[in-house]
Design an enzyme around this catalytic site. Structure first.
Site, PDB file in Angstrom:
ATOM      1  N   GLU A  60      -9.638  -5.426  -3.638  1.00 51.55           N
ATOM      2  CA  GLU A  60      -8.836  -4.459  -2.692  1.00 51.55           C
ATOM      3  C   GLU A  60      -9.737  -3.411  -2.060  1.00 51.55           C
ATOM      4  O   GLU A  60      -9.595  -3.290  -0.674  1.00 51.55           O
ATOM      5  CB  GLU A  60      -7.863  -3.450  -3.876  1.00 51.55           C
ATOM      6  CG  GLU A  60      -6.710  -4.215  -4.359  1.00 51.55           C
ATOM      7  CD  GLU A  60      -5.493  -4.547  -3.159  1.00 51.55           C
ATOM      8  OE1 GLU A  60      -5.426  -3.946  -2.084  1.00 51.55           O
ATOM      9  OE2 GLU A  60      -4.314  -4.997  -3.812  1.00 51.55           O
ATOM     10  N   HIS A 109      -7.871  -5.379   0.421  1.00 52.92           N
ATOM     11  CA  HIS A 109      -6.499  -4.877   0.750  1.00 52.92           C
ATOM     12  C   HIS A 109      -5.852  -5.215   2.070  1.00 52.92           C
ATOM     13  O   HIS A 109      -6.650  -5.401   3.046  1.00 52.92           O
ATOM     14  CB  HIS A 109      -6.671  -3.438   0.733  1.00 52.92           C
ATOM     15  CG  HIS A 109      -5.759  -2.583   0.852  1.00 52.92           C
ATOM     16  ND1 HIS A 109      -5.081  -2.461  -0.238  1.00 52.92           N
ATOM     17  CD2 HIS A 109      -5.287  -1.643   1.682  1.00 52.92           C
ATOM     18  CE1 HIS A 109      -3.725  -1.627   0.020  1.00 52.92           C
ATOM     19  NE2 HIS A 109      -4.235  -0.786   1.308  1.00 52.92           N
ATOM     20  N   SER A 168       0.750  -1.144  -0.051  1.00 51.29           N
ATOM     21  CA  SER A 168       0.065   0.031   0.065  1.00 51.29           C
ATOM     22  C   SER A 168       0.582   1.160  -0.074  1.00 51.29           C
ATOM     23  O   SER A 168       1.823   1.393  -1.087  1.00 51.29           O
ATOM     24  CB  SER A 168      -0.795  -0.074   1.071  1.00 51.29           C
ATOM     25  OG  SER A 168      -1.936   0.908   1.257  1.00 51.29           O
TER      26      SER A 168
END
Length: 479
Positions: free
Chosen positions: A316, A414, A190
């Site tokens: 995600e 995610h 990320s």
């Protein structure tokens, strides 16, 4: 077993366990307190004798993560004093002579607002043992302490400057831990992936990076425009009641850090919009660490010659939308209004095309899938296509694991691959993104982590065909 290592600031004693020696909480820079708050990282003065490195240092000051409901709740453990530290996990054999081990320097995510390299989520011991590599994690300043943009007082992208200081520390010290400073993979997830790409492209740090690991990078988010960053900084100062002018640095350094975090939380609330994942403060274009747009840096050859492993999770954006009633209650018209603001006149076509993927295409589901594509997947594939087209070794993955019980319909969300990479399943006891860590789940973790470790070791993976541009069949699926 050797558990003492020499650094350029003094000796440290680690802890041996499971074939790995772990050194936690090693300062790479002076504490960012007093006059060093809102200042670039400065050298640590060092210590005499042997410093115990059994415990990770505190996290940098931060508020709660917005993904707590997905990953699990963290008990606050931050403190400005002593927060700029690294953690080194080295195979015991690395201290017994022989060839130096390849190194992975890995950055945590958290939207440039939260996270800590010392958390048990990211403990690198198991990965170091599995792959016979040295794993380094680190803290860097986040939120207003890391990304407040006030260039008039020398404050810009301090978090990125911290990261550059870590790479310099690795170059100067990692050989003492059995690591090879000439074989360094920089990677992260990320915001950490975003940072890794920036470090690999920046001429000031690119020479310290041999390979690049990018997990779920929000590459659809361009670096913050300086004017926009300055506007957010002005709004932040107003919330703090700090007037602009020559004394702003003195005023900011005098405030309790809790007040700085509270005002940042207020600013985030004021700026929040459905579907907008950008934090109020993150890397600013033209500032230290981000001298030019990431895409331009890529096209300009910034990654040439560096092997790349890049990938995303299948779903995600559910991490950001599953618990947001503004998204879950969207109508089709409401979703199209939001998407038009993001995509312009082509929003309706994108919506219809995406809706065709689902048997039951609710507005929330379609909107979430488009956020996954726009913020994460499309940008990652563009990077992979460009890099592979230049003849560079490139691997692309998609992480497809979803928990057997998925009451919030997170899917493969995610952050979902993190316990699999580090083998830290037990550190996520209440995480809905993981579910129950069965034997099959742990075996998937070994498979994923082994592939990553092979990449760190040699820049290639023996049972994985390198990616070629626009070739979906060359994307490896885990899950």
């Amino acid at each position: 077993m050797v558990s003492v290592a020499e650094t350029d600031r003094g000796r440290v004693r680690g802890v041996a366990q499971g074939g790995v020696v772990s050194f936690r909480g090693i300062p790479y820079a002076a504490s960012p307190v007093g006059e060093l708050r809102f200042a670039p990282p400065q050298p640590h003065v060092g210590w005499t004798g042997v410093r115990e490195a059994a415990q990770a240092g505190p996290a940098v000051p931060q508020g709660a993560s917005r993904l707590e409901r997905v990953m699990g709740v963290r008990v606050p453990d931050w403190d400005e004093d002593g927060s700029l530290t690294v953690n080194v996990h080295a195979p015991a054999g690395a201290f017994e002579g022989g060839a130096a081990r390849p190194v992975l320097v890995w950055w945590h995510g958290g939207g440039f607002t939260s996270g800590s390299g010392g958390w048990d989520w990211y403990d690198g011991g198991r990965l170091a043992a599995l792959g016979d590599i040295v794993v380094v994690t680190a803290n860097y300043r986040v939120g207003p302490l890391g990304y407040l943009y006030l260039p008039e007082i020398g404050t810009a992208n301090l978090g990125a400057q911290d990261q550059a200081a870590v790479l310099a520390w690795v170059r100067d010290n990692i050989a003492s831990f059995g690591g090879d400073p000439r074989e360094v993979t920089v990677g992260g997830q990320s915001a950490g992936a975003y940072s890794s790409l920036a470090l690999a492209l920046d001429p000031r740090t690119s020479g310290l990076v041999n390979r690049v690991l990018l997990e779920s990078g929000p590459f659809g988010l361009p670096p913050q425009d300086p004017r926009h960053a300055a506007e957010n900084a002005e709004a932040y100062l107003r919330l703090l009641g700090v007037p602009g002018g020559a004394d702003v640095a003195t005023a900011l350094r005098a405030l309790p850090v809790e007040q700085l975090l509270s005002a940042y939380g207020q600013l985030a609330g004021q700026l929040a919009r459905p579907g907008n994942a950008a934090p109020p403060m993150y890397p600013v274009l033209g500032g230290p660490g981000v001298p030019r747009d990431l895409h331009r840096g890529l096209v300009g050859g910034g990654l040439e010659g560096k092997s790349l492993l890049i990938g995303t999770a299948r779903d995600e954006a559910t991490a950001f939308t599953a618990f947001d009633p503004r998204i879950q209650n969207l109508t089709t018209d409401g979703a199209l209004d939001l998407l038009t603001g993001q995509l312009g006149k082509g929003a309706h076509e994108f919506y219809q095309r995406c809706a065709a993927r689902f048997e039951e295409p609710t507005a929330a589901r379609v909107f979430t899938a488009l956020q996954t594509d726009g913020l994460f997947r499309d940008g990652s594939l563009r990077i992979a296509d460009h890099h592979a087209a230049g003849g560079n070794t490139t691997y692309v993955y998609e992480f497809d694991y979803r928990p057997a019980e998925d009451p919030y319909a997170l899917g493969a969300t995610h952050c979902g691959e993190l316990p699999f990479l580090f083998g830290t399943f037990d550190a996520y006891p209440d995480s809905p993104m993981l579910g129950r860590a069965t034997d099959a789940v742990r075996e998937l973790g070994r498979t994923f982590a082994t592939a990553v470790a092979e990449f760190v070791t040699s820049g290639s993976v023996h049972d994985w065909l390198p990616y070629t541009p626009a070739t979906a069949a060359r994307i490896r699926h885990f899950g």
